[in-house]
Design a protein around this motif. Structure first.
Motif, PDB file in Angstrom:
ATOM      1  N   ASP A  19       0.834  -1.195   0.000  1.00 42.27           N
ATOM      2  CA  ASP A  19       0.000   0.000   0.000  1.00 42.27           C
ATOM      3  C   ASP A  19       0.878   1.258   0.000  1.00 42.27           C
ATOM      4  N   ILE A  20       0.507   2.243  -0.801  1.00 38.27           N
ATOM      5  CA  ILE A  20       1.310   3.466  -0.948  1.00 38.27           C
ATOM      6  C   ILE A  20       1.401   4.252   0.358  1.00 38.27           C
ATOM      7  N   GLU A  21       0.335   4.262   1.152  1.00 42.56           N
ATOM      8  CA  GLU A  21       0.387   4.964   2.438  1.00 42.56           C
ATOM      9  C   GLU A  21       1.371   4.284   3.388  1.00 42.56           C
ATOM     10  N   ILE A  22       1.312   2.968   3.435  1.00 41.56           N
ATOM     11  CA  ILE A  22       2.231   2.229   4.307  1.00 41.56           C
ATOM     12  C   ILE A  22       3.663   2.475   3.870  1.00 41.56           C
ATOM     13  N   LYS A  23       3.897   2.457   2.580  1.00 42.18           N
ATOM     14  CA  LYS A  23       5.247   2.718   2.063  1.00 42.18           C
ATOM     15  C   LYS A  23       5.713   4.120   2.464  1.00 42.18           C
ATOM     16  N   ASP A  81       8.953   7.559   6.209  1.00 42.16           N
ATOM     17  CA  ASP A  81       8.993   8.532   7.306  1.00 42.16           C
ATOM     18  C   ASP A  81       9.825   7.988   8.469  1.00 42.16           C
ATOM     19  N   ILE A  82       9.633   6.711   8.778  1.00 42.77           N
ATOM     20  CA  ILE A  82      10.410   6.068   9.856  1.00 42.77           C
ATOM     21  C   ILE A  82      11.885   6.059   9.500  1.00 42.77           C
ATOM     22  N   LEU A  83      12.186   5.658   8.279  1.00 40.66           N
ATOM     23  CA  LEU A  83      13.582   5.600   7.835  1.00 40.66           C
ATOM     24  C   LEU A  83      14.236   6.978   7.875  1.00 40.66           C
ATOM     25  N   ASN A  84      13.510   7.998   7.458  1.00 45.33           N
ATOM     26  CA  ASN A  84      14.048   9.368   7.491  1.00 45.33           C
ATOM     27  C   ASN A  84      14.269   9.848   8.922  1.00 45.33           C
ATOM     28  N   ALA A  85      13.373   9.488   9.837  1.00 47.13           N
ATOM     29  CA  ALA A  85      13.539   9.886  11.240  1.00 47.13           C
ATOM     30  C   ALA A  85      14.766   9.203  11.849  1.00 47.13           C
ATOM     31  N   ILE A  86      14.973   7.939  11.507  1.00 44.45           N
ATOM     32  CA  ILE A  86      16.158   7.230  11.995  1.00 44.45           C
ATOM     33  C   ILE A  86      17.422   7.895  11.450  1.00 44.45           C
ATOM     34  N   ALA A  87      17.427   8.218  10.165  1.00 38.47           N
ATOM     35  CA  ALA A  87      18.592   8.867   9.554  1.00 38.47           C
ATOM     36  C   ALA A  87      18.869  10.221  10.211  1.00 38.47           C
ATOM     37  N   GLU A  88      17.817  10.947  10.528  1.00 40.03           N
ATOM     38  CA  GLU A  88      18.006  12.247  11.174  1.00 40.03           C
ATOM     39  C   GLU A  88      18.606  12.077  12.563  1.00 40.03           C
ATOM     40  N   ILE A  89      18.115  11.103  13.316  1.00 37.11           N
ATOM     41  CA  ILE A  89      18.689  10.841  14.643  1.00 37.11           C
ATOM     42  C   ILE A  89      20.163  10.498  14.507  1.00 37.11           C
ATOM     43  N   GLU A  90      20.500   9.635  13.570  1.00 37.98           N
ATOM     44  CA  GLU A  90      21.904   9.260  13.362  1.00 37.98           C
ATOM     45  C   GLU A  90      22.755  10.469  12.986  1.00 37.98           C
ATOM     46  N   SER A  91      22.177  11.401  12.237  1.00 44.88           N
ATOM     47  CA  SER A  91      22.934  12.578  11.803  1.00 44.88           C
ATOM     48  C   SER A  91      23.332  13.477  12.970  1.00 44.88           C
ATOM     49  N   PHE A  92      22.585  13.422  14.066  1.00 44.01           N
ATOM     50  CA  PHE A  92      22.914  14.244  15.234  1.00 44.01           C
ATOM     51  C   PHE A  92      24.240  13.832  15.866  1.00 44.01           C
ATOM     52  N   PHE A  93      24.690  12.622  15.543  1.00 42.45           N
ATOM     53  CA  PHE A  93      25.918  12.104  16.138  1.00 42.45           C
ATOM     54  C   PHE A  93      27.026  11.915  15.100  1.00 42.45           C
ATOM     55  N   ALA A  94      26.840  12.482  13.929  1.00 43.68           N
ATOM     56  CA  ALA A  94      27.815  12.310  12.848  1.00 43.68           C
ATOM     57  C   ALA A  94      29.157  12.948  13.173  1.00 43.68           C
ATOM     58  N   ASP A  95      29.147  14.031  13.939  1.00 39.33           N
ATOM     59  CA  ASP A  95      30.380  14.770  14.210  1.00 39.33           C
ATOM     60  C   ASP A  95      30.895  14.589  15.638  1.00 39.33           C
ATOM     61  N   ARG A  96      30.332  13.624  16.357  1.00 41.99           N
ATOM     62  CA  ARG A  96      30.788  13.378  17.727  1.00 41.99           C
ATOM     63  C   ARG A  96      30.499  11.927  18.104  1.00 41.99           C
ATOM     64  N   SER A  97      31.114  11.486  19.144  1.00 42.50           N
ATOM     65  CA  SER A  97      30.931  10.113  19.595  1.00 42.50           C
ATOM     66  C   SER A  97      29.500   9.896  20.072  1.00 42.50           C
ATOM     67  N   MET A  98      29.006   8.711  19.794  1.00 43.53           N
ATOM     68  CA  MET A  98      27.660   8.363  20.224  1.00 43.53           C
ATOM     69  C   MET A  98      27.708   7.843  21.652  1.00 43.53           C
ATOM     70  N   VAL A 127      17.026  -1.894   9.711  1.00 43.22           N
ATOM     71  CA  VAL A 127      17.169  -3.088   8.872  1.00 43.22           C
ATOM     72  C   VAL A 127      15.793  -3.625   8.470  1.00 43.22           C
ATOM     73  N   GLU A 128      14.883  -3.702   9.412  1.00 44.23           N
ATOM     74  CA  GLU A 128      13.542  -4.220   9.121  1.00 44.23           C
ATOM     75  C   GLU A 128      12.797  -3.334   8.132  1.00 44.23           C
ATOM     76  N   ILE A 129      12.883  -2.026   8.302  1.00 44.77           N
ATOM     77  CA  ILE A 129      12.184  -1.096   7.410  1.00 44.77           C
ATOM     78  C   ILE A 129      12.778  -1.176   6.005  1.00 44.77           C
ATOM     79  N   GLU A 130      14.095  -1.207   5.910  1.00 46.29           N
ATOM     80  CA  GLU A 130      14.732  -1.331   4.593  1.00 46.29           C
ATOM     81  C   GLU A 130      14.310  -2.619   3.911  1.00 46.29           C
TER      82      GLU A 130
END
Length: 112
Positions: A2-6, A11-28, A104-107
């Motif tokens: 379904d296009i909405e589910i996709k 949206d989930i994948l983008n939110a995860i990527a954004e969270i990861e980006s907050f730590f791109a320049d420093r240790s997690m 991994v699951e979303i991808e």
């Protein structure tokens, strides 16, 4: 799929990527997270987005299996409605333990 589910999965994948980006320049590290109010609020906001998207997916198609989907929705609700009881430890645990699995699951679902 379904296009909405996709769309919600992206949206989930983008939110995860954004969270990861907050730590791109420093240790997690938890200490870095805990000391930075802006990062904490931004991470919480993205977890809200993940939880809301997950809620919509569950309502639209209960057969889609995503690990801890209900817990992510519950965490979203806690952040929004119980903001005064949000634990840095819990949020950090989601970031370091659950989001890598979720990515991994979303991808995988988006490849189907």
């Amino acid at each position: 799929m379904d296009i909405e589910i996709k769309s919600w999965l992206y949206d989930i994948l983008n939110a995860i990527a954004e969270i990861e980006s907050f730590f791109a320049d420093r240790s997690m590290l938890f200490a870095n997270y805990q000391a930075d109010l802006r990062t904490k609020r931004a991470v919480e906001r993205n977890i809200e987005i993940i939880g809301e998207a997950m809620s919509r997916i569950i309502k639209k198609d209960a057969t889609i299996q995503i690990t801890n989907s209900r817990k992510l929705v519950d965490t979203r609700n806690r952040i929004i409605h119980g903001y005064d009881s949000v634990s840095d430890d819990v949020i950090w645990g989601i970031v370091v333990r659950h989001l890598p699995v979720l990515r991994v699951e979303i991808e995988w679902l988006l490849e189907q």
